[in-house]
Design an enzyme around this catalytic site. Structure first.
Site, short mmCIF file in Angstrom:
data_model
loop_
_atom_site.label_atom_id
_atom_site.label_comp_id
_atom_site.label_asym_id
_atom_site.label_seq_id
_atom_site.Cartn_x
_atom_site.Cartn_y
_atom_site.Cartn_z
CG ASN A 7 -1.77 1.24 1.32
OD1 ASN A 7 -1.92 1.97 0.34
ND2 ASN A 7 -2.34 1.50 2.49
CD1 TRP A 8 3.71 1.33 -2.84
CD2 TRP A 8 4.14 2.91 -4.37
NE1 TRP A 8 4.79 0.93 -3.58
CE2 TRP A 8 5.07 1.88 -4.53
CE3 TRP A 8 4.21 4.01 -5.22
CZ2 TRP A 8 6.08 1.91 -5.49
CZ3 TRP A 8 5.20 4.04 -6.19
CH2 TRP A 8 6.13 3.01 -6.31
CE LYS A 9 0.07 3.64 4.76
NZ LYS A 9 0.09 3.89 6.18
CG HIS A 92 -5.80 2.14 5.35
ND1 HIS A 92 -5.35 3.12 6.20
CD2 HIS A 92 -4.77 1.27 5.18
CE1 HIS A 92 -4.09 2.85 6.52
NE2 HIS A 92 -3.71 1.74 5.91
CD GLU A 160 -3.60 -2.48 7.51
OE1 GLU A 160 -2.49 -2.77 7.06
OE2 GLU A 160 -4.17 -1.41 7.24
N GLY A 166 2.57 2.13 10.93
CA GLY A 166 3.61 3.16 10.83
C GLY A 166 4.34 3.44 12.13
N GLY A 216 2.73 -1.09 4.34
CA GLY A 216 2.77 0.31 3.92
C GLY A 216 4.19 0.76 3.68
N GLY A 217 4.77 1.43 4.67
CA GLY A 217 6.08 2.09 4.53
C GLY A 217 7.15 1.25 3.85
C1 PEP Z 1 -0.85 0.41 6.34
O1 PEP Z 1 -0.92 1.63 6.27
O2 PEP Z 1 -1.78 -0.31 5.91
C2 PEP Z 1 0.34 -0.19 6.90
C3 PEP Z 1 0.31 -1.45 7.21
O3 PEP Z 1 1.40 0.67 7.08
P1 PEP Z 1 2.85 0.29 7.69
O4 PEP Z 1 3.29 -1.00 7.06
O5 PEP Z 1 3.72 1.44 7.29
O6 PEP Z 1 2.67 0.16 9.16
#
Ligand code: PEP
Length: 236
Positions: A7-9, A92, A160, A166, A216-217
């Site tokens: 997930n690049w957001k 999300h 999540e 994050g 994500g990150g």
């Molecule tokens: C997300 O935003 O869905 C996520 C899992 O982010 P991260 O991996 O950066 O915690």
């Protein structure tokens, strides 16, 4: 094999996307259709072009709860399907700040009618966890999905915890398995984990009763992605 959803957001640039996709296309050793890339909407046509000879699937990061109409700035599930998306992330936690549970239900319905598979995110805040309300919160967020599943629709669920997104923090494997077991008692759907997954912890997290990861990150960096996808491909 575990699913890997990146997930690049609202991150990246055309240049970063080009390099990332070129790396993916030229190093397909670990690639299967269990890799799903959720990109900023504007980058989807370009990604589809670069990844056309790969099995990588593309996801929307969110969709409108509406079909068509006077909804300035919104994008419908049908439009994402037209662009070749196969999945959509729904609910999300960053969207739940402004969206109701009812809206997530309508978004899932839009996806189903357009042929996109919804990936519904659920998760509790740290305060809710500390107040032992995790299952109560997850139950309310999950309810629309369970109704749709009973009607025969296939919807994936990503657990999540909001406090893990994050933050560099993750639940321990026992905590994830408690939620996974509770979920498996209610639903036959795929159960994904997301929240601070990276190449250092993914192998250990993969020991949980999970069907994959939403990242994500760490998914913004091709080398980190490659390491994680390789681990996902090789674990059961
Ligand atoms: C997300 O935003 O869905 C996520 C899992 O982010 P991260 O991996 O950066 O915690």
């Amino acid at each position: 094999m575990k699913n890997f959803i990146a997930n690049w957001k609202m991150n990246g640039s055309i240049e970063v996307l080009e390099t990332y996709c070129q790396h993916l296309a030229s190093n397909q050793e670990h690639l299967t259709d269990s890799m799903i890339l959720a990109l900023p909407a504007l980058y989807i046509p370009m990604a589809r072009h670069y990844l056309k000879n790969t099995p990588v699937a593309i996801a929307a990061q969110c969709v409108s709860a509406h079909n068509d109409g006077a909804y300035t700035g919104q994008l419908s599930a049908r439009m994402f399907a037209e662009l070749g998306c196969s999945y959509a992330i729904i609910g999300h936690s960053e969207r739940r700040e402004i969206e109701s549970i009812e809206s997530t239900k309508n978004q899932m319905l839009q996806c189903i009618h357009s042929g996109l598979k919804p990936i519904l995110c659920i998760g509790e805040t740290l305060q809710e966890k500390n107040e032992m309300k995790t299952i109560e919160i997850l139950t309310s967020q999950l309810q629309p999905m369970l109704t749709l599943e009973q009607q025969g629709h296939d919807i994936w669920v990503a657990y999540e915890p909001r406090w893990a997104i994050g933050s560099g923090l993750t639940p321990d494997n026992n905590e994830i398995n408690i939620v996974a077991d509770w979920f498996k008692g209610l639903s036959a759907a795929k159960f994904i984990y997301g929240g601070s997954v990276n190449p250092d912890n993914i192998e250990n997290l993969a020991k949980c009763t999970l069907d994959g990861f939403l990242v994500g990150g760490a998914s913004l960096d091709y080398n980190l992605t490659n390491q994680m996808v390789s681990i996902c491909t090789h674990c059961s």
